[in-house]
Design an enzyme around this catalytic site. Structure first.
Site, mmCIF file in Angstrom:
data_model
loop_
_atom_site.group_PDB
_atom_site.id
_atom_site.type_symbol
_atom_site.label_atom_id
_atom_site.label_comp_id
_atom_site.label_asym_id
_atom_site.label_seq_id
_atom_site.Cartn_x
_atom_site.Cartn_y
_atom_site.Cartn_z
ATOM 1 N N PHE A 192 -3.794 -1.408 6.724
ATOM 2 C CA PHE A 192 -4.474 -2.678 6.445
ATOM 3 C C PHE A 192 -5.607 -2.512 5.419
ATOM 4 O O PHE A 192 -5.529 -1.641 4.557
ATOM 5 C CB PHE A 192 -4.956 -3.330 7.746
ATOM 6 C CG PHE A 192 -3.819 -3.697 8.666
ATOM 7 C CD1 PHE A 192 -2.766 -4.487 8.205
ATOM 8 C CD2 PHE A 192 -3.778 -3.261 9.981
ATOM 9 C CE1 PHE A 192 -1.703 -4.835 9.044
ATOM 10 C CE2 PHE A 192 -2.722 -3.598 10.825
ATOM 11 C CZ PHE A 192 -1.686 -4.385 10.344
ATOM 12 N N ARG A 248 2.361 7.495 7.018
ATOM 13 C CA ARG A 248 2.625 7.287 8.437
ATOM 14 C C ARG A 248 4.112 7.012 8.667
ATOM 15 O O ARG A 248 4.829 6.598 7.756
ATOM 16 C CB ARG A 248 1.816 6.084 8.933
ATOM 17 C CG ARG A 248 0.328 6.377 9.060
ATOM 18 C CD ARG A 248 -0.432 5.133 9.472
ATOM 19 N NE ARG A 248 -0.304 4.110 8.447
ATOM 20 C CZ ARG A 248 -0.556 2.821 8.640
ATOM 21 N NH1 ARG A 248 -0.927 2.389 9.818
ATOM 22 N NH2 ARG A 248 -0.423 1.966 7.652
ATOM 23 N N LYS A 276 9.659 -6.849 9.125
ATOM 24 C CA LYS A 276 9.577 -6.133 7.866
ATOM 25 C C LYS A 276 10.911 -5.586 7.392
ATOM 26 O O LYS A 276 11.185 -5.581 6.202
ATOM 27 C CB LYS A 276 8.594 -4.961 8.007
ATOM 28 C CG LYS A 276 7.168 -5.419 8.236
ATOM 29 C CD LYS A 276 6.275 -4.254 8.593
ATOM 30 C CE LYS A 276 5.686 -3.612 7.358
ATOM 31 N NZ LYS A 276 4.684 -2.600 7.703
ATOM 32 N N PHE A 282 3.286 -8.145 -8.738
ATOM 33 C CA PHE A 282 4.404 -8.857 -8.113
ATOM 34 C C PHE A 282 5.050 -9.757 -9.161
ATOM 35 O O PHE A 282 4.412 -10.131 -10.153
ATOM 36 C CB PHE A 282 3.908 -9.686 -6.920
ATOM 37 C CG PHE A 282 3.829 -8.887 -5.653
ATOM 38 C CD1 PHE A 282 2.883 -7.879 -5.509
ATOM 39 C CD2 PHE A 282 4.701 -9.112 -4.602
ATOM 40 C CE1 PHE A 282 2.808 -7.128 -4.352
ATOM 41 C CE2 PHE A 282 4.633 -8.364 -3.438
ATOM 42 C CZ PHE A 282 3.685 -7.372 -3.312
ATOM 43 N N THR A 320 3.892 1.476 -1.092
ATOM 44 C CA THR A 320 4.545 1.514 -2.402
ATOM 45 C C THR A 320 3.617 2.137 -3.442
ATOM 46 O O THR A 320 4.023 3.015 -4.211
ATOM 47 C CB THR A 320 4.938 0.073 -2.823
ATOM 48 O OG1 THR A 320 5.743 -0.493 -1.786
ATOM 49 C CG2 THR A 320 5.690 0.062 -4.137
ATOM 50 N N ALA A 325 -3.447 0.079 12.382
ATOM 51 C CA ALA A 325 -4.872 0.167 12.030
ATOM 52 C C ALA A 325 -5.706 -0.955 12.618
ATOM 53 O O ALA A 325 -6.925 -0.901 12.581
ATOM 54 C CB ALA A 325 -5.036 0.198 10.517
ATOM 55 N N LYS A 354 0.831 -1.213 0.000
ATOM 56 C CA LYS A 354 0.000 0.000 0.000
ATOM 57 C C LYS A 354 0.862 1.258 0.000
ATOM 58 O O LYS A 354 0.590 2.199 -0.752
ATOM 59 C CB LYS A 354 -0.921 -0.028 1.217
ATOM 60 C CG LYS A 354 -2.192 0.760 1.032
ATOM 61 C CD LYS A 354 -3.256 0.301 2.009
ATOM 62 C CE LYS A 354 -2.759 0.270 3.409
ATOM 63 N NZ LYS A 354 -2.451 -0.852 4.130
ATOM 64 N N TRP A 386 6.591 -0.407 -8.268
ATOM 65 C CA TRP A 386 7.728 -1.017 -7.582
ATOM 66 C C TRP A 386 8.900 -1.157 -8.561
ATOM 67 O O TRP A 386 10.028 -0.844 -8.239
ATOM 68 C CB TRP A 386 7.307 -2.399 -7.033
ATOM 69 C CG TRP A 386 8.360 -3.096 -6.229
ATOM 70 C CD1 TRP A 386 8.614 -2.950 -4.898
ATOM 71 C CD2 TRP A 386 9.310 -4.048 -6.714
ATOM 72 N NE1 TRP A 386 9.664 -3.750 -4.519
ATOM 73 C CE2 TRP A 386 10.108 -4.440 -5.618
ATOM 74 C CE3 TRP A 386 9.565 -4.615 -7.978
ATOM 75 C CZ2 TRP A 386 11.139 -5.371 -5.733
ATOM 76 C CZ3 TRP A 386 10.597 -5.548 -8.094
ATOM 77 C CH2 TRP A 386 11.368 -5.919 -6.977
#
Lengths: 559, 559
Positions: free
Chosen positions: B305, B98, B109, B385, B77, B277, B75, B413
């Site tokens: 999320f 954020r 992560k 992806f 990205t 979230a 999200k 990306w």
């Protein structure tokens, strides 16, 4: 005596001061744009690798004190004022201080950046989060704690004994309820239950490491060496065993850079690192002090509490590690602290009492002898307070003269640098003399003898006693080959002995060492005496109750 | 399909990017020198009070997602890439994100600043301590905890019941061993023994407060309103009762200023605040979003999320409070998450499976309906992806076409803004239409009805059930007059229901609310469902194991 004393608050005085843009301060001592990272308009970090090295680095003036009262004797104030005075008489100078800990700021002190007209600015930023160094240390410390407990939880491949984990968590806070806690409660999904506790961040080994590291590579090596506890087979477990020294170094990669600010009079100040001197080694970082010697002819720096604590550790831990030494030492004395050392009750220190004062000089006398034992002739700064009377001041000046001790009445709180010119001249005079500095013990001495030397030559005591537990620990340290390290005494700041109420110049006392803790990352052995708190508490009415922010964002009530 | 996919790490790509000095970025959107406080060369804080207000503020694009996999669907990205795409086609744009929490960065992560060629920079600084906001929140939170325990220790004048203190301590760390602890052990000098626990900082009410405050005055008022617990007589005790709202505001006076950075393509980015979230409201700060609308024609922002969590809260909590609304909504979907929603096993998501994908579209379908229920026509961003096959991509695009849902294949990306131009055009097209936004419930509805509305209209469930404990709490909240507040649901992000394994588009389910917590400072009521963790744990092999710093200070392994 001057009766028109200025009674504005430190914060008010600080706000009235006109600061120079920090680039201008940097410029004045030859720091290039390239080496400077701005943090707002009046703070910066500097990259020590981008500071050109002098062939003849500047000289180092160490400011220490007699045994203090609970309020402190204005050591930071004198340090700042002395630097400002030197600047006024044309000396190139940088001041190098420690960063204030938020715990005491919120609790008792409200601020720790000097006072009156001898302050570093912007005082509200420096007293609050500054450039984030202490937060980074807290984070690295607690990340390590989380990695340890996660290791236990995930199967404990290293066979760590949860009862023998010596690594504690920290917060930059006065929070007594966190001293003794149990963690990992709540069932199999919530970690392994064990006893734990929080220290204040400035007592963390990582704070000491940051202050003693030579550079990023050395920092990582020191972090890797930290002993976090022991296995069930009593073998030490290190950060290297956990494999997280890289992550911890990453968390500290900005914190290792010294912070540049200015005094009210525009003298450049490097403020970096802030270990307490009763529970840790009490000096600002080697990186900052060394960098300062490449930026000015004289560096004025301080070490925490009395000469028995911060100064002793400056000599034996910081200087030995760094390969430099103080070229002059200032001992800050106050009439009120001397009266207290002379037996005057704490709530009567504002009353004139020349007799108590003269009795109290025994304390000053011992600190003078201590500095002389290191081969340095100290200069006394009599830091003037409003309640001091003319009789008292005269009595102390005469006493010093009789004892052949250099002393200057210092009025930097009230007058800024102009109030410290006499002190500056006395100090510059000492700097002209060749240095005869030598440490009092060798690293190769036994642990017992190193501590005995400090007790006898610095504290003026008779001997040291080790509890059975401490003796057992020493045997272990020797068996691991960890004994050839300097000693970091954890002792009350209020007395030369380990009993806070034994004032003046006690003799014939013994010091009891009840625990010896290896700090292999910092590179010293902590010897705990008496009841030394590693996590302070808040008073009934914390300083925080007076704090506020105006609508325009201005800090209020910060001290 | 493009097979020459770039497989450099995010950190490598970030380091190869040439950043503009942050003044230049500020300049490009009319931020004056005066409003800018530099934090190093590539970060700054801005003073919102010094930004001139537009008559017609910019439009707001909210980026949300379908129900995600544990790895997230990119999200951030897409948010960054969409902004870069808009910039490429000449739209004035600012991205508002954020701040990453260090806990997940160290844990799973490794970074949370977008990915590939759609990142915000300097990613290593943003992912580590950034400009200190989260540390300031941690400090304020824990200062309040220390003031509470000190109050108990010093005589408990307010008669606080130690068993009913709801204020917990926090760390920005994944540390499961701190979830359930006992504090104040060790005797009368060490505080009052009681049960306690640490949450992760981003779950703290102070994080929510910072994100919902309109300015410094509002911040202080909200802090004062925080309920920290109850007396023995079950009366609420607030921060105002303790008298420390001024000190807490002081600790947050810099943290309240938004941070300015840039994307790889030089698009200005405001990054400020970072509540999760699932356990909090999941949006960046109102101050940053509002400021951004005065700096550009379009603001692209995200909420955490899936649309059932962050987006719902963006609409009902953040927008309602701020008096603005999203003018367009993007729902990020990925082939892998849709396959998972369609029943494909987690470890087989890289295998082509058009059938599972099409079954999984039921999840996307519900999120589309939800956004439409708010009066906004969403645009789907299919975040590409590497493992996606041509068949799968085609199948999803056709499905959307059949359903009359706008969708754009998004390759930001891999290609940066150029990979998001189609998406940008679809979004700009929506922005041209008039807004019909309306919230789904009124604040004056009963607590039960507000939750029921969310369960039925957002989650697609049948009804809500309150446990007896929750019912009792609701009665209390009503009696205190605290019921006319928006609801902040604490719910798993993996399912539209409160059971993480119920995938796709479950129907006929009920949600069980087991606890209702008043957060009067934030101004919402948290309804806890299922087992929502407020303090995550570290995995067996934390991301930290790969992290390091090079000798020159460059971050390594941070991604």
């Amino acid at each position: 005596m001057n009766v028109e004393v200025n009674l504005l608050s430190d914060l008010t005085i600080a706000k009235q001061a006109v600061m120079q843009p920090i680039q201008q301060i940097a410029n004045s001592i030859g720091i290039s744009e390239d080496a400077l990272e701005l943090y707002g308009k009046y703070k910066a970090k500097i990259d020590p690798g981008k500071i050109s090295k002098k062939k003849n680095p500047g000289k180092i003036v160490l400011v220490t004190a007699i045994s203090p009262t609970a309020a402190g004797e204005g050591k930071s104030t004198v340090t700042v004022g002395l630097a400002d005075a030197m600047k006024q008489i044309g000396q190139s100078v940088v001041v190098a201080l420690r960063e204030p800990s938020l715990g005491p700021v919120m609790g008792v002190k409200g601020g720790a950046t000097g006072g009156g007209y001898a302050q570093v600015l912007p005082m509200e930023e420096i007293n609050l989060h500054f450039n984030g160094d202490i937060h980074a240390i807290t984070t690295a410390n607690n990340a390590l704690a989380a990695f340890i407990d996660n290791h236990l939880h995930q199967g404990n491949d290293l066979n760590i004994d949860p009862r023998r984990i010596s690594w504690k968590r920290v917060l930059d806070m006065n929070d007594r309820a966190l001293r003794h806690i149990t963690i990992g409660l709540g069932g199999p999904g919530q970690g392994i239950p064990r006893e734990d506790g929080f220290d204040i961040t400035v007592a963390s080994e990582i704070m000491a490491i940051l202050c003693l590291a030579e550079n990023l590579v050395d920092l990582k090596e020191r972090l890797a060496r930290i002993v976090i506890g022991y296995t069930y087979a009593k073998e030490p477990v290190t950060v290297r065993d956990l494999g997280v020294e890289g992550a911890l170094t990453l968390l500290l990669k900005e914190a290792i850079k010294p912070n540049l600010v200015q005094t009210i009079e525009g003298t450049p100040a490097l403020i970096h690192g802030g270990p307490f001197a009763n529970i840790a080694h009490g000096c600002n970082s080697i990186i900052a002090t060394r960098t300062a010697t490449h930026l000015a002819g004289v560096v004025v720096t301080e070490a925490g509490f009395g000469a028995d604590l911060g100064a002793e550790k400056f000599m034996h831990i910081k200087s030995r590690q760094a390969g430099f030494a103080p070229d002059a030492v200032v001992i800050v004395a106050t009439i009120r602290a001397l009266k207290m050392q002379g037996g005057k009750a704490k709530d009567q220190l504002k009353e004139e009492d020349v007799d108590a004062l003269l009795v109290g000089t025994s304390n000053l006398s011992k600190h003078v002898e201590t500095i002389r034992a290191f081969g340095i002739e100290p200069v006394i700064a009599l830091n003037k307070f409003i309640a001091d009377t003319e009789e008292e001041t005269k009595a102390l000046l005469s006493w010093c003269q009789e004892q052949n001790i250099a002393i200057a009445l210092t009025e930097v709180w009230e007058k800024g640098g102009a109030g410290g010119v006499e002190l500056a001249k006395l100090v510059l005079n000492e700097l002209d003399k060749p240095s005869n500095f030598a440490p009092l013990y060798d690293l190769e001495d036994s642990i017992e003898n190193k501590v005995r030397t400090i007790v006898q030559q610095v504290y003026g005591g008779k001997d040291v006693v080790f509890t059975d537990a401490a003796k057992k620990q020493i045997d272990q340290l020797v068996s691991y080959g960890w004994d050839a390290l300097p000693i970091c005494m954890a002792k009350t700041q209020y007395s030369l002995s380990d009993r806070p109420k034994l004032l003046g110049r006690p003799t014939d006392f013994t010091i009891t060492v009840r625990e010896v803790k290896p700090k292999l990352g910092a590179g010293f052995l902590v010897c705990l005496t008496g009841d030394i708190m590693t996590m302070p508490g808040l008073p009934k009415k914390p300083a925080a109750l007076n704090m506020d922010v105006a609508e325009d964002g201005q800090a209020l009530g910060l001290f």
